[in-house]
Design an enzyme around this catalytic site. Structure first.
Site, PDB file in Angstrom:
ATOM      1  N   ASP A  92       0.774  -1.179   0.025  1.00 50.86           N
ATOM      2  CA  ASP A  92       0.045   0.128  -0.093  1.00 50.86           C
ATOM      3  C   ASP A  92       0.874   1.314  -0.084  1.00 50.86           C
ATOM      4  OD1 ASP A  92      -3.231   0.317   1.161  1.00 50.86           O
ATOM      5  OD2 ASP A  92      -1.835   2.091   1.216  1.00 50.86           O
ATOM      6  N   ASP A 149      -3.263   2.669  -6.071  1.00 47.63           N
ATOM      7  CA  ASP A 149      -2.248   2.601  -5.044  1.00 47.63           C
ATOM      8  C   ASP A 149      -1.968   1.613  -4.395  1.00 47.63           C
ATOM      9  OD1 ASP A 149      -4.523   2.872  -3.487  1.00 47.63           O
ATOM     10  OD2 ASP A 149      -3.657   4.424  -2.005  1.00 47.63           O
ATOM     11  N   GLU A 150      -2.285   0.476  -4.798  1.00 50.79           N
ATOM     12  CA  GLU A 150      -1.882  -0.817  -3.932  1.00 50.79           C
ATOM     13  C   GLU A 150      -2.104  -2.219  -4.799  1.00 50.79           C
ATOM     14  OE1 GLU A 150      -5.819  -2.254  -1.258  1.00 50.79           O
ATOM     15  OE2 GLU A 150      -5.508  -0.045  -0.955  1.00 50.79           O
TER      16      GLU A 150
END
Length: 389
Positions: free
Chosen positions: A12, A127-128
């Site tokens: 993350d 974003d992960e």
DNA sequence: TCTGGGGTCCTAGGACCC
DNA sequence: TCTGGGGTCCTAGGACCC
């Protein structure tokens, strides 16, 4: 597959959007700053050449926070919070508009960097990611350290990583040492590390389920684990109830999915002010057509056509309705989408003002070399026998 | 002071077919 | 004519996630 022998990482990025903005505006480092709102609020430049940033207190209108720096979070603001509410908590915080093109760029960079070390990646948004490390000969701490360094080298950004036997636990763990953290857990760590946490930490338990659990006296994951599976199935249904019980015991066999086809493509917009179905008919019509044009462009860019066209309306009381229609053949051009969506719109009684309008195309299929009949204007003309060529 | 935009998955009822 | 079970498709809504 023996799920118990897997090694799964969840990575993350730390305060991703805000951190990307800090690369561009390093002078904001250490200050409370939030990303969100509408197009305006672009930093200006003063006479002396210094950049002028908008403050949260100056914000008027709709919009929510998408990300904030840890300094802003310390003041009580969090993502999803309305900007007007946030401006009361942190009036002096800097407000920057979201720049998704920039975030997508850095997203590509960090994913490519991870790929050089561990290629089995599941995309979970901008974003992960999940990473399947099962086949790697290296130990987990070495892997996590190398992945973080590769991400930093490629982007100058930090991330947090959790490594456990499955996605469910890794997702929880990546959050434990944020920012810039590494957390490695085995099933033995469950009672000490996981069970004291609130049920809300489990990915898939949202506000509604958490509230319902609380009403049953269950607030921690440990209490959920101690609850009888049949009892949970009685209250939450067979499938979700059984899943709740398994999740609390850290059981999750879901695989890392390295490739997935998109299921739907949509565009929606919330208006600056609520619009009247009749009084603002012309404005609504323009917005509606524009949404269709944008969805059509998205379809073309991603190489898909779709057979189901749908609309979404949100009224001033936040009630949301959808309508959709499935066509005989897949389409992707704005006119066909507008036609079908217009038909859907006619089926909605418009008694209240509107705050949101959306257009969605689903039942997607690749717009291959083997095009469907309706897909190509030339072919369509040929089918109707009036192709001048 | 209300609550963005892009998605996925699940449920449930009705149509329709075997 | 009634009953019924199973499967698939379509539609609407809702929970949830980033």
């Amino acid at each position: 597959m023996d799920a118990s022998n897997r090694r799964i990482a969840h990575l993350d990025m730390d305060a991703f959007y805000a951190s990307v903005e800090l690369l561009r505006y390093p002078e904001l480092r250490g200050q409370p700053m939030v990303v969100g709102g509408r197009r305006a609020d672009q930093p200006g430049t003063a006479a002396d050449g210094t950049r002028q940033f908008a403050r949260l207190r100056d914000y008027r209108g709709r919009g929510v926070i998408t990300t904030s720096t840890y300094e802003a979070r310390a003041l009580g603001v969090s993502s999803g919070m309305g900007l007007m509410k946030a401006s009361r908590l942190a009036p002096d915080a800097i407000l920057l508009p979201a720049d998704f093109a920039a975030y997508r760029h850095y997203s590509g960079l960090f994913k490519a960097a991870v790929m050089t070390i561990a290629p089995q990646i599941e995309d979970r948004g901008i974003d992960e990611i999940y990473i399947d490390l099962t086949e790697s000969p290296l130990d987990s701490l070495t892997l996590a350290t190398r992945i973080k360094q590769a991400v930093r080298d490629a982007t100058q950004l930090s991330c947090s990583i959790g490594i456990t036997p499955n996605k469910l636990l890794s997702k929880i763990c990546s959050d434990l040492e944020k920012p810039d953290g590494i957390t490695i857990l085995g099933m033995d760590d469950l009672p000490i590390r996981i069970w004291p946490m609130p049920v809300r930490k489990i990915n898939g338990i949202g506000p509604k389920a958490a509230e319902k659990l609380a009403a049953l006296g269950i607030t921690t994951i440990g209490q959920l684990a101690a609850a009888d599976s049949v009892f949970l199935q009685m209250h939450f249904g067979r499938s979700f109830g059984a899943w709740l019980h398994a999740a609390a015991h850290g059981i999750d066999d879901s695989p890392v999915v390295t490739h997935a086809e998109p299921k739907s493509i949509s565009r929606e917009t919330t208006f600056e002010r609520d619009l009247h179905p009749r009084g603002d008919r012309l404005t609504l019509g323009e917005i509606f057509s524009d949404l269709c044009v944008r969805v059509a462009a998205d379809l073309k860019n991603s190489g898909y056509v779709g057979r189901t066209i749908g609309i979404k309306l949100r009224f001033d009381d936040f009630q949301t309705v959808t309508r959709d229609v499935t066509l005989p053949a897949a389409v992707s051009d704005p006119a066909a989408i507008r036609r079908a969506a217009g038909g859907c719109l006619k089926r909605v009684p418009l008694a209240r003002k509107l705050r949101l309008l959306g257009v969605r195309v689903s039942a997607l299929q690749p717009a291959d070399a083997w095009q469907t009949e309706e897909e190509s204007p030339q072919q369509e003309l040929a089918l109707h026998g009036d192709d001048p060529a």
